[in-house]
Design a protein around this motif. Structure first.
Motif, mmCIF file in Angstrom:
data_model
loop_
_atom_site.group_PDB
_atom_site.id
_atom_site.type_symbol
_atom_site.label_atom_id
_atom_site.label_comp_id
_atom_site.label_asym_id
_atom_site.label_seq_id
_atom_site.Cartn_x
_atom_site.Cartn_y
_atom_site.Cartn_z
ATOM 1 N N ILE A 175 59.576 49.373 26.127
ATOM 2 C CA ILE A 175 58.396 48.644 26.584
ATOM 3 C C ILE A 175 57.168 49.353 26.027
ATOM 4 C CG2 ILE A 175 57.062 47.877 28.580
ATOM 5 C CD1 ILE A 175 59.670 47.944 30.200
ATOM 6 N N ALA A 176 56.320 48.580 25.367
ATOM 7 C CA ALA A 176 55.070 49.113 24.826
ATOM 8 C C ALA A 176 53.913 48.287 25.370
ATOM 9 C CB ALA A 176 55.084 49.065 23.301
ATOM 10 N N LYS A 177 52.715 48.826 25.306
ATOM 11 C CA LYS A 177 51.542 48.056 25.716
ATOM 12 C C LYS A 177 50.376 48.373 24.785
ATOM 13 C CE LYS A 177 50.409 51.360 29.424
ATOM 14 N NZ LYS A 177 50.080 51.485 30.862
ATOM 15 N N ALA A 178 49.523 47.349 24.599
ATOM 16 C CA ALA A 178 48.419 47.493 23.653
ATOM 17 C C ALA A 178 47.310 46.522 24.010
ATOM 18 C CB ALA A 178 48.910 47.210 22.231
ATOM 19 N N THR A 179 46.102 46.852 23.631
ATOM 20 C CA THR A 179 45.019 45.879 23.717
ATOM 21 C C THR A 179 45.232 44.833 22.624
ATOM 22 O OG1 THR A 179 43.592 47.052 22.160
ATOM 23 C CG2 THR A 179 43.451 47.704 24.490
ATOM 24 N N VAL A 180 44.510 43.732 22.710
ATOM 25 C CA VAL A 180 44.617 42.703 21.675
ATOM 26 C C VAL A 180 44.243 43.287 20.321
ATOM 27 C CG1 VAL A 180 43.673 40.511 20.853
ATOM 28 C CG2 VAL A 180 44.239 40.788 23.273
#
Length: 263
Positions: A175-180
Protein backbone atom coordinates in the motif's frame (compact mmCIF):
# COMPACT_ATOMS: atom_id res chain seq x y z
CA UNK A 1 6.34 -16.44 27.79
CA UNK A 2 4.66 -13.83 29.97
CA UNK A 3 0.88 -13.43 29.72
CA UNK A 4 -0.93 -10.61 31.51
CA UNK A 5 -4.54 -10.82 32.68
CA UNK A 6 -6.59 -7.64 32.45
CA UNK A 7 -10.22 -7.29 33.55
CA UNK A 8 -10.61 -3.51 33.87
CA UNK A 9 -11.86 -1.22 31.11
CA UNK A 10 -9.80 1.58 32.66
CA UNK A 11 -6.53 -0.27 32.06
CA UNK A 12 -4.15 1.98 30.08
CA UNK A 13 -3.45 -0.60 27.37
CA UNK A 14 -7.15 -1.35 26.91
CA UNK A 15 -7.90 2.37 26.56
CA UNK A 16 -5.07 2.78 24.04
CA UNK A 17 -6.33 -0.14 21.94
CA UNK A 18 -9.91 1.15 22.00
CA UNK A 19 -8.65 4.55 20.84
CA UNK A 20 -7.37 2.98 17.60
CA UNK A 21 -10.91 3.27 16.22
CA UNK A 22 -10.06 6.98 15.79
CA UNK A 23 -8.05 7.97 12.71
CA UNK A 24 -6.03 10.59 14.57
CA UNK A 25 -4.90 8.03 17.12
CA UNK A 26 -3.93 5.58 14.37
CA UNK A 27 -1.96 8.29 12.57
CA UNK A 28 -0.24 9.47 15.76
CA UNK A 29 0.68 5.97 16.92
CA UNK A 30 1.24 4.30 13.55
CA UNK A 31 -0.77 1.33 14.84
CA UNK A 32 -4.05 -0.33 13.86
CA UNK A 33 -6.47 -3.06 14.94
CA UNK A 34 -7.04 -6.41 13.26
CA UNK A 35 -9.77 -8.72 14.57
CA UNK A 36 -9.88 -12.50 14.54
CA UNK A 37 -7.37 -15.31 14.99
CA UNK A 38 -7.36 -16.15 11.27
CA UNK A 39 -6.30 -12.62 10.30
CA UNK A 40 -3.70 -12.48 13.07
CA UNK A 41 -2.17 -15.76 11.87
CA UNK A 42 -2.17 -14.52 8.25
CA UNK A 43 -0.34 -11.40 9.43
CA UNK A 44 2.30 -13.50 11.18
CA UNK A 45 2.69 -15.70 8.11
CA UNK A 46 3.31 -12.52 6.09
CA UNK A 47 6.01 -11.41 8.52
CA UNK A 48 3.96 -9.03 10.68
CA UNK A 49 3.96 -9.91 14.38
CA UNK A 50 1.42 -8.13 16.61
CA UNK A 51 2.61 -5.44 19.00
CA UNK A 52 -0.29 -6.36 21.30
CA UNK A 53 -2.26 -9.61 21.27
CA UNK A 54 -5.53 -9.68 23.23
CA UNK A 55 -7.59 -12.81 23.58
CA UNK A 56 -10.62 -14.02 25.52
CA UNK A 57 -11.03 -17.23 27.52
CA UNK A 58 -12.78 -18.93 24.56
CA UNK A 59 -9.55 -18.79 22.54
CA UNK A 60 -7.11 -19.67 25.31
CA UNK A 61 -6.73 -23.32 24.33
CA UNK A 62 -6.69 -22.89 20.57
CA UNK A 63 -3.41 -24.25 19.17
CA UNK A 64 -3.08 -21.39 16.67
CA UNK A 65 -3.34 -18.89 19.52
CA UNK A 66 -0.14 -20.35 20.94
CA UNK A 67 1.58 -19.65 17.61
CA UNK A 68 0.30 -16.07 17.67
CA UNK A 69 1.30 -15.53 21.30
CA UNK A 70 4.82 -16.86 20.73
CA UNK A 71 5.28 -14.63 17.66
CA UNK A 72 4.05 -11.61 19.59
CA UNK A 73 6.30 -12.31 22.58
CA UNK A 74 9.32 -13.02 20.36
CA UNK A 75 8.87 -9.60 18.74
CA UNK A 76 8.75 -7.91 22.13
CA UNK A 77 4.99 -7.44 22.16
CA UNK A 78 2.40 -7.81 24.92
CA UNK A 79 0.19 -10.89 25.27
CA UNK A 80 -2.93 -10.14 27.30
CA UNK A 81 -5.87 -12.31 28.33
CA UNK A 82 -9.06 -10.25 28.75
CA UNK A 83 -12.73 -10.85 29.45
CA UNK A 84 -15.63 -10.66 26.99
CA UNK A 85 -16.64 -7.17 28.14
CA UNK A 86 -13.25 -5.79 27.14
CA UNK A 87 -13.38 -7.56 23.77
CA UNK A 88 -16.81 -6.02 23.12
CA UNK A 89 -15.57 -2.54 23.97
CA UNK A 90 -12.35 -2.90 21.97
CA UNK A 91 -14.15 -4.17 18.85
CA UNK A 92 -17.35 -2.11 19.38
CA UNK A 93 -19.38 -5.20 18.59
CA UNK A 94 -21.85 -7.25 20.64
CA UNK A 95 -20.47 -10.45 19.14
CA UNK A 96 -16.72 -9.78 19.13
CA UNK A 97 -13.93 -11.95 17.80
CA UNK A 98 -12.11 -13.86 20.54
CA UNK A 99 -8.72 -12.50 19.40
CA UNK A 100 -7.61 -8.97 18.58
CA UNK A 101 -4.18 -7.91 17.35
CA UNK A 102 -2.55 -4.50 17.24
CA UNK A 103 -0.08 -4.07 14.39
CA UNK A 104 2.29 -1.49 12.96
CA UNK A 105 1.07 0.25 9.80
CA UNK A 106 3.25 -0.28 6.73
CA UNK A 107 3.31 2.02 3.69
CA UNK A 108 5.54 1.39 0.68
CA UNK A 109 7.17 4.55 -0.71
CA UNK A 110 6.43 5.21 -4.39
CA UNK A 111 10.17 5.13 -5.04
CA UNK A 112 10.32 1.53 -3.76
CA UNK A 113 7.68 0.20 -6.15
CA UNK A 114 9.05 -2.03 -8.91
CA UNK A 115 6.41 -1.93 -11.68
CA UNK A 116 7.72 -5.03 -13.45
CA UNK A 117 7.25 -7.15 -10.31
CA UNK A 118 3.56 -7.61 -11.22
CA UNK A 119 1.39 -7.43 -14.33
CA UNK A 120 -1.10 -5.10 -12.69
CA UNK A 121 -1.17 -2.32 -10.11
CA UNK A 122 -4.11 -0.27 -8.86
CA UNK A 123 -4.30 3.45 -8.07
CA UNK A 124 -7.37 4.91 -6.37
CA UNK A 125 -8.17 8.61 -6.28
CA UNK A 126 -10.06 10.00 -3.26
CA UNK A 127 -11.78 6.70 -2.41
CA UNK A 128 -14.20 7.40 0.44
CA UNK A 129 -15.72 4.11 1.56
CA UNK A 130 -13.58 1.84 3.80
CA UNK A 131 -15.51 -1.23 2.67
CA UNK A 132 -14.76 -0.45 -0.96
CA UNK A 133 -11.08 0.09 -0.24
CA UNK A 134 -10.78 -3.08 1.83
CA UNK A 135 -12.54 -5.13 -0.85
CA UNK A 136 -10.25 -3.71 -3.56
CA UNK A 137 -7.17 -4.61 -1.49
CA UNK A 138 -8.53 -8.13 -1.08
CA UNK A 139 -9.26 -8.41 -4.82
CA UNK A 140 -5.80 -7.10 -5.70
CA UNK A 141 -4.31 -9.79 -3.47
CA UNK A 142 -6.47 -12.54 -5.00
CA UNK A 143 -5.52 -11.54 -8.55
CA UNK A 144 -1.80 -11.22 -7.81
CA UNK A 145 -1.69 -7.47 -8.37
CA UNK A 146 1.42 -5.69 -7.17
CA UNK A 147 -0.25 -3.24 -4.83
CA UNK A 148 -2.64 -0.35 -4.28
CA UNK A 149 -1.65 3.31 -4.48
CA UNK A 150 -3.88 5.84 -2.71
CA UNK A 151 -3.96 9.17 -4.50
CA UNK A 152 -5.12 12.35 -2.81
CA UNK A 153 -7.48 12.44 0.17
CA UNK A 154 -8.47 8.79 0.63
CA UNK A 155 -10.10 6.91 3.46
CA UNK A 156 -7.68 5.26 5.88
CA UNK A 157 -6.83 1.71 4.72
CA UNK A 158 -6.05 0.85 8.34
CA UNK A 159 -9.48 1.75 9.72
CA UNK A 160 -11.17 -1.11 11.56
CA UNK A 161 -13.86 -1.33 8.86
CA UNK A 162 -11.32 -1.31 6.04
CA UNK A 163 -9.13 -3.97 7.64
CA UNK A 164 -12.19 -6.17 8.19
CA UNK A 165 -13.06 -5.91 4.50
CA UNK A 166 -9.56 -6.99 3.43
CA UNK A 167 -9.97 -10.34 5.24
CA UNK A 168 -6.24 -10.29 5.98
CA UNK A 169 -5.01 -9.10 2.58
CA UNK A 170 -3.93 -5.81 4.14
CA UNK A 171 -0.83 -7.72 5.29
CA UNK A 172 -0.07 -9.21 1.88
CA UNK A 173 -0.54 -6.24 -0.47
CA UNK A 174 1.78 -3.26 -0.85
CA UNK A 175 0.00 0.00 0.00
CA UNK A 176 1.39 3.37 -1.04
CA UNK A 177 0.01 6.89 -0.78
CA UNK A 178 0.73 10.09 -2.67
CA UNK A 179 -0.63 13.52 -3.41
CA UNK A 180 -2.06 14.05 -6.89
CA UNK A 181 1.07 15.98 -7.86
CA UNK A 182 3.39 13.25 -6.53
CA UNK A 183 1.42 10.60 -8.38
CA UNK A 184 1.45 12.50 -11.68
CA UNK A 185 5.21 13.02 -11.50
CA UNK A 186 5.80 9.35 -10.62
CA UNK A 187 3.45 8.15 -13.35
CA UNK A 188 5.67 9.73 -16.01
CA UNK A 189 8.17 6.90 -15.55
CA UNK A 190 5.59 4.09 -15.68
CA UNK A 191 6.83 1.52 -18.24
CA UNK A 192 3.45 0.07 -19.28
CA UNK A 193 -0.11 1.27 -19.79
CA UNK A 194 -1.86 3.66 -17.43
CA UNK A 195 -5.56 2.88 -17.76
CA UNK A 196 -8.46 5.00 -16.54
CA UNK A 197 -12.18 4.23 -16.49
CA UNK A 198 -14.73 6.79 -17.63
CA UNK A 199 -18.43 6.52 -18.39
CA UNK A 200 -17.79 8.85 -21.33
CA UNK A 201 -14.95 6.77 -22.79
CA UNK A 202 -15.45 5.21 -26.22
CA UNK A 203 -13.10 2.23 -25.84
CA UNK A 204 -14.59 -0.96 -24.39
CA UNK A 205 -12.57 -2.34 -21.45
CA UNK A 206 -12.25 -5.72 -23.20
CA UNK A 207 -10.89 -4.37 -26.47
CA UNK A 208 -8.19 -2.00 -25.23
CA UNK A 209 -4.54 -2.83 -25.90
CA UNK A 210 -2.98 -3.12 -22.46
CA UNK A 211 0.81 -3.05 -22.15
CA UNK A 212 2.05 -4.77 -19.01
CA UNK A 213 2.70 -3.77 -16.35
CA UNK A 214 -0.63 -1.98 -16.39
CA UNK A 215 -1.58 0.64 -13.84
CA UNK A 216 -5.36 0.88 -13.35
CA UNK A 217 -6.48 4.30 -12.17
CA UNK A 218 -9.94 4.51 -10.62
CA UNK A 219 -11.73 7.66 -9.48
CA UNK A 220 -13.84 8.59 -6.50
CA UNK A 221 -17.18 6.80 -5.89
CA UNK A 222 -19.29 9.85 -6.73
CA UNK A 223 -17.33 11.93 -9.23
CA UNK A 224 -15.10 9.40 -10.95
CA UNK A 225 -11.74 10.45 -12.37
CA UNK A 226 -11.09 14.22 -12.44
CA UNK A 227 -9.98 15.65 -15.80
CA UNK A 228 -6.29 16.03 -14.86
CA UNK A 229 -6.00 12.35 -13.93
CA UNK A 230 -8.04 11.14 -16.92
CA UNK A 231 -5.69 13.16 -19.13
CA UNK A 232 -2.68 11.41 -17.57
CA UNK A 233 -3.92 7.97 -18.73
CA UNK A 234 -2.65 6.31 -21.89
CA UNK A 235 -6.14 4.99 -22.50
CA UNK A 236 -9.53 5.54 -20.89
CA UNK A 237 -12.03 2.70 -21.11
CA UNK A 238 -15.63 2.03 -20.17
CA UNK A 239 -17.39 -0.98 -18.70
CA UNK A 240 -20.68 -1.13 -20.62
CA UNK A 241 -23.96 -0.80 -18.71
CA UNK A 242 -26.54 -3.07 -20.32
CA UNK A 243 -29.34 -2.81 -17.78
CA UNK A 244 -31.07 0.08 -16.03
CA UNK A 245 -28.18 0.80 -13.67
CA UNK A 246 -25.92 3.52 -15.01
CA UNK A 247 -22.83 2.70 -12.93
CA UNK A 248 -21.11 0.04 -10.84
CA UNK A 249 -19.91 0.00 -7.27
CA UNK A 250 -16.25 1.09 -7.18
CA UNK A 251 -14.92 -2.19 -5.79
CA UNK A 252 -16.88 -4.21 -8.39
CA UNK A 253 -15.67 -2.02 -11.26
CA UNK A 254 -12.08 -2.21 -10.01
CA UNK A 255 -12.31 -5.99 -9.72
CA UNK A 256 -13.54 -6.24 -13.31
CA UNK A 257 -10.65 -4.07 -14.48
CA UNK A 258 -8.05 -6.03 -12.51
CA UNK A 259 -9.13 -9.34 -13.99
CA UNK A 260 -9.50 -7.83 -17.48
CA UNK A 261 -5.92 -6.57 -17.38
CA UNK A 262 -4.42 -9.66 -15.78
CA UNK A 263 -6.52 -12.17 -17.74
Amino acid sequence: MSVKTVTSLTNATVKAVRALHMRKEREDSGLFLAEGLKIVIEAIDCGHAPKILMYGPDAADHPMLQKAAKACAAAGGEVIEVNREILEKVSRRDNPQAVVGVFRQVYTPLSAIVPQSADCWVALQAVRDPGNLGTIIRTADAAGAGGVILVGDCVDPYSVEGVRATMGSVFAVKIAKATVQEFLAWREEWPGSVVGTLLTATVDHKSADYVKPSLILMGNEQQGLPPELAAACDVNVKIPMRGRADSLNLSVATGIMIYTVTG
